[in-house]
Design a protein around this motif. Structure first.
Motif, PDB file in Angstrom:
ATOM      1  N   VAL A 237       0.892  -1.416   0.310  1.00  0.00           N
ATOM      2  CA  VAL A 237       0.163  -0.081   0.340  1.00  0.00           C
ATOM      3  C   VAL A 237       0.899   0.993   0.336  1.00  0.00           C
ATOM      4  N   GLN A 238       0.685   1.748  -0.899  1.00  0.00           N
ATOM      5  CA  GLN A 238       1.399   3.245  -1.028  1.00  0.00           C
ATOM      6  C   GLN A 238       0.444   4.529  -0.108  1.00  0.00           C
ATOM      7  N   ILE A 239       1.441   5.139   0.389  1.00  0.00           N
ATOM      8  CA  ILE A 239       0.663   6.519   1.211  1.00  0.00           C
ATOM      9  C   ILE A 239       1.082   7.718   0.457  1.00  0.00           C
ATOM     10  N   PHE A 240       0.046   8.697  -0.107  1.00  0.00           N
ATOM     11  CA  PHE A 240       0.747  10.067  -0.707  1.00  0.00           C
ATOM     12  C   PHE A 240      -0.236  11.063  -0.338  1.00  0.00           C
ATOM     13  N   THR A 241       0.584  12.298   0.018  1.00  0.00           N
ATOM     14  CA  THR A 241      -0.236  12.974   1.126  1.00  0.00           C
ATOM     15  C   THR A 241      -1.318  13.873  -0.287  1.00  0.00           C
ATOM     16  N   PRO A 242      -1.986  14.813   0.549  1.00  0.00           N
ATOM     17  CA  PRO A 242      -3.017  15.700  -0.327  1.00  0.00           C
ATOM     18  C   PRO A 242      -3.080  15.834  -1.395  1.00  0.00           C
ATOM     19  N   ASP A 243      -1.712  16.590  -1.703  1.00  0.00           N
ATOM     20  CA  ASP A 243      -1.015  17.253  -3.275  1.00  0.00           C
ATOM     21  C   ASP A 243      -0.066  16.270  -4.580  1.00  0.00           C
ATOM     22  N   GLY A 244      -0.575  14.887  -3.504  1.00  0.00           N
ATOM     23  CA  GLY A 244       0.333  13.627  -4.664  1.00  0.00           C
ATOM     24  C   GLY A 244       1.771  13.405  -4.062  1.00  0.00           C
ATOM     25  N   THR A 245       2.263  13.592  -3.353  1.00  0.00           N
ATOM     26  CA  THR A 245       4.179  13.865  -2.844  1.00  0.00           C
ATOM     27  C   THR A 245       3.900  12.503  -2.063  1.00  0.00           C
ATOM     28  N   PHE A 246       4.657  11.086  -2.862  1.00  0.00           N
ATOM     29  CA  PHE A 246       5.151  10.724  -1.804  1.00  0.00           C
ATOM     30  C   PHE A 246       5.232  10.699  -0.276  1.00  0.00           C
ATOM     31  N   PHE A 247       4.639   9.728   0.914  1.00  0.00           N
ATOM     32  CA  PHE A 247       5.165  10.161   1.927  1.00  0.00           C
ATOM     33  C   PHE A 247       4.885   8.343   3.071  1.00  0.00           C
ATOM     34  N   ASN A 248       4.938   7.197   1.917  1.00  0.00           N
ATOM     35  CA  ASN A 248       5.454   6.380   3.226  1.00  0.00           C
ATOM     36  C   ASN A 248       4.797   4.874   2.072  1.00  0.00           C
ATOM     37  N   TYR A 249       5.063   4.057   2.479  1.00  0.00           N
ATOM     38  CA  TYR A 249       3.992   2.222   1.781  1.00  0.00           C
ATOM     39  C   TYR A 249       5.194   1.316   2.898  1.00  0.00           C
ATOM     40  N   PHE A 250       3.770   0.328   2.842  1.00  0.00           N
ATOM     41  CA  PHE A 250       3.655  -0.477   3.364  1.00  0.00           C
ATOM     42  C   PHE A 250       3.775  -1.992   3.143  1.00  0.00           C
ATOM     43  N   GLY A 251       4.361  -2.852   3.296  1.00  0.00           N
ATOM     44  CA  GLY A 251       3.747  -4.771   2.717  1.00  0.00           C
ATOM     45  C   GLY A 251       5.013  -4.768   1.537  1.00  0.00           C
ATOM     46  N   LYS A 252       4.613  -6.753   1.291  1.00  0.00           N
ATOM     47  CA  LYS A 252       5.662  -6.920   0.679  1.00  0.00           C
ATOM     48  C   LYS A 252       4.913  -8.246   0.107  1.00  0.00           C
ATOM     49  N   PRO A 253       5.646  -9.582  -0.999  1.00  0.00           N
ATOM     50  CA  PRO A 253       4.795 -10.531  -0.475  1.00  0.00           C
ATOM     51  C   PRO A 253       4.999 -11.405   0.264  1.00  0.00           C
ATOM     52  N   GLY A 254       4.261 -11.989   0.911  1.00  0.00           N
ATOM     53  CA  GLY A 254       3.983 -13.294   1.948  1.00  0.00           C
ATOM     54  C   GLY A 254       3.093 -14.093   2.513  1.00  0.00           C
ATOM     55  N   ASP A 255       3.362 -14.529   3.331  1.00  0.00           N
ATOM     56  CA  ASP A 255       2.065 -15.917   3.221  1.00  0.00           C
ATOM     57  C   ASP A 255       2.277 -15.541   5.143  1.00  0.00           C
ATOM     58  N   SER A 256       2.836 -14.098   6.064  1.00  0.00           N
ATOM     59  CA  SER A 256       2.808 -14.309   7.306  1.00  0.00           C
ATOM     60  C   SER A 256       1.887 -12.816   7.470  1.00  0.00           C
ATOM     61  N   PRO A 257       1.293 -13.294   8.658  1.00  0.00           N
ATOM     62  CA  PRO A 257       0.802 -12.054   8.780  1.00  0.00           C
ATOM     63  C   PRO A 257       1.672 -10.197   9.095  1.00  0.00           C
ATOM     64  N   GLY A 258       1.101  -9.299   8.143  1.00  0.00           N
ATOM     65  CA  GLY A 258       1.662  -8.053   7.846  1.00  0.00           C
ATOM     66  C   GLY A 258       2.001  -8.275   5.896  1.00  0.00           C
ATOM     67  N   ASN A 259       2.062  -8.904   5.972  1.00  0.00           N
ATOM     68  CA  ASN A 259       2.079  -9.016   4.187  1.00  0.00           C
ATOM     69  C   ASN A 259       1.553  -9.265   3.303  1.00  0.00           C
ATOM     70  N   PHE A 260       1.354  -9.608   2.305  1.00  0.00           N
ATOM     71  CA  PHE A 260      -0.034  -9.349   0.839  1.00  0.00           C
ATOM     72  C   PHE A 260       0.443 -10.497   0.442  1.00  0.00           C
ATOM     73  N   SER A 261      -0.464 -11.163  -0.803  1.00  0.00           N
ATOM     74  CA  SER A 261      -0.919 -11.958  -1.774  1.00  0.00           C
ATOM     75  C   SER A 261      -1.768 -10.998  -2.530  1.00  0.00           C
ATOM     76  N   ARG A 262      -2.603 -10.897  -2.197  1.00  0.00           N
ATOM     77  CA  ARG A 262      -3.309  -9.842  -3.415  1.00  0.00           C
ATOM     78  C   ARG A 262      -4.385  -8.238  -2.762  1.00  0.00           C
ATOM     79  N   PRO A 263      -3.725  -7.443  -2.534  1.00  0.00           N
ATOM     80  CA  PRO A 263      -4.401  -6.660  -1.319  1.00  0.00           C
ATOM     81  C   PRO A 263      -5.401  -5.848  -2.781  1.00  0.00           C
ATOM     82  N   ARG A 264      -6.653  -5.175  -2.364  1.00  0.00           N
ATOM     83  CA  ARG A 264      -7.450  -5.175  -3.157  1.00  0.00           C
ATOM     84  C   ARG A 264      -8.248  -3.927  -2.017  1.00  0.00           C
ATOM     85  N   GLY A 265      -8.933  -3.370  -1.495  1.00  0.00           N
ATOM     86  CA  GLY A 265      -9.799  -3.125  -0.455  1.00  0.00           C
ATOM     87  C   GLY A 265      -8.489  -2.060   0.443  1.00  0.00           C
ATOM     88  N   VAL A 266      -9.168  -0.541   0.042  1.00  0.00           N
ATOM     89  CA  VAL A 266      -8.511   0.002   1.525  1.00  0.00           C
ATOM     90  C   VAL A 266      -9.349   0.807   2.108  1.00  0.00           C
TER      91      VAL A 266
END
Length: 345
Positions: A237-266
């Motif tokens: 998941v990527q996070i941007f400020t209201p004007d579209g400037t990059f702020f942060n991201y988190f997540g990586k592929p994996g099957d353990s808690p905190g990772n993602f397989s097919r992230p959809r709705g946020v």
């Protein structure tokens, strides 16, 4: 004249039969996360497949008319994805299989679908509603965003024809006066002015670095205008400020808690917690803005509180959480329980 009298007598004589035929629903279970003895933070509230699940029922007259007119298409959900509520509390659910948007107005006891006239959908995906009540629905196959007003009853026009390739996720940013459209094939977020629908710019391009996307799908905007994007095939998941400037991201592929397989709705609750639906994990993971996992709920299955290829998510101003449980053909409703509410639960 005798014909009309007979119809009226039929209506009144059968009204009781129709009332008796109304399906009585079993009590909903009390399910919460985390499990006792910890304090509950997420509680299951409801499961919605058809209008009756919100106590929206036909009156006797309409029931008889339906009976006399013969079999018709069922009102229930088939393949829900995009979901949102408006300021009046109406629930809007995009159904890709029926190429319709279902509208559940619990307060008025009314259910209907749109579009009714003026246009049609080829493959609707997501929905967003602005402060004026204008409704935007992304149609990925027709490659446009379609605009409605009057709670979906009136078609207004479209945005993006000839420019968008595959619009999917869509959100309104009232802080900046923008409509944000995820273009999955362009791997970018397209920004439109809410007043005149002119193109204002784009965020991102195809790639793996920060500020780049690989098949993004869903998007949400927090109360302070920050933008959250499910960068699905970059498994983050990527996070941007209201004007579209990059702020942060988190997540990586994996099957353990905190990772993602097919992230959809946020979606984001009133405390700023970030909810991410994972279609293959069949669950929802909750993070803080630093990307730390706080809690997960759901899990694979067909029972209440379980999910099967979930897709969209929306959190209203009262922290009710609506999840499109797509392969279970329903919307499940949960509640985020704030710290101050724990003594009352």
């Amino acid at each position: 004249m005798k014909y009309y009298v007979a119809i009226i007598l039929l209506i009144f004589s059968t009204a009781g039969c129709f009332r008796q035929a109304v399906e009585v629903r079993d009590p909903l279970p009390d399910i919460s996360w985390p499990k006792p003895p910890e304090n509950p933070r997420i509680r299951f509230v409801n499961s919605i497949t058809k209008p009756e699940d919100l106590n929206i029922r036909d009156g006797a007259f309409k029931s008889v008319i339906r009976f006399l007119s013969g079999p018709k298409e069922e009102d229930g959900l088939v393949s829900p994805y995009g979901i949102e509520t408006d300021i009046e509390g109406r629930l809007f659910v995009v159904d890709g299989s029926k190429n319709r948007v279902h509208v559940f107005d619990k307060a008025k006891g009314v259910y209907y679908t749109f579009p009714r006239r003026g246009t049609s959908f080829m493959s609707p995906i997501d929905i967003a509603i602005d402060a004026r009540g204008h409704i935007y629905v992304s149609d990925s196959k027709d490659a446009v965003v379609k605009i409605f007003k009057d709670s979906g009853k009136e078609y207004v026009g479209e945005i993006g024809r000839g420019f968008l390739k595959r619009p999917t996720g869509i959100a309104v940013n009232e802080k900046t006066g923008e409509l944000l459209v995820v273009d999955t094939l362009n791997s970018a977020i397209i920004r439109y002015d809410l007043e005149n629908y002119r193109l204002k710019g784009t965020i991102g391009k195809k790639g793996k670095d920060r500020e780049m996307f690989n098949s993004p799908t869903n998007i949400s905007v927090s109360g302070d205008g920050y933008i959250f994007v499910s960068d699905s095939l970059n498994f983050r998941v990527q996070i941007f400020t209201p004007d579209g400037t990059f702020f942060n991201y988190f997540g990586k592929p994996g099957d353990s808690p905190g990772n993602f397989s097919r992230p959809r709705g946020v979606a984001i609750d009133s405390d700023g917690n970030i909810y991410v639906v994972d279609a293959l994990f069949d669950n929802v993971q909750i993070f803080d803005r630093a990307g730390r996992l706080l809690l997960a709920f759901g899990g694979p299955g067909k029972k209440y509180g379980e999910l099967w290829l979930p897709s969209g998510i929306f959190i209203d101003k009262n922290d009710n959480i609506y999840i499109s449980d797509s392969y279970n053909q329903r919307v499940q409703v949960f509640k985020y329980i704030k710290e101050g509410d724990l003594l009352n639960k």
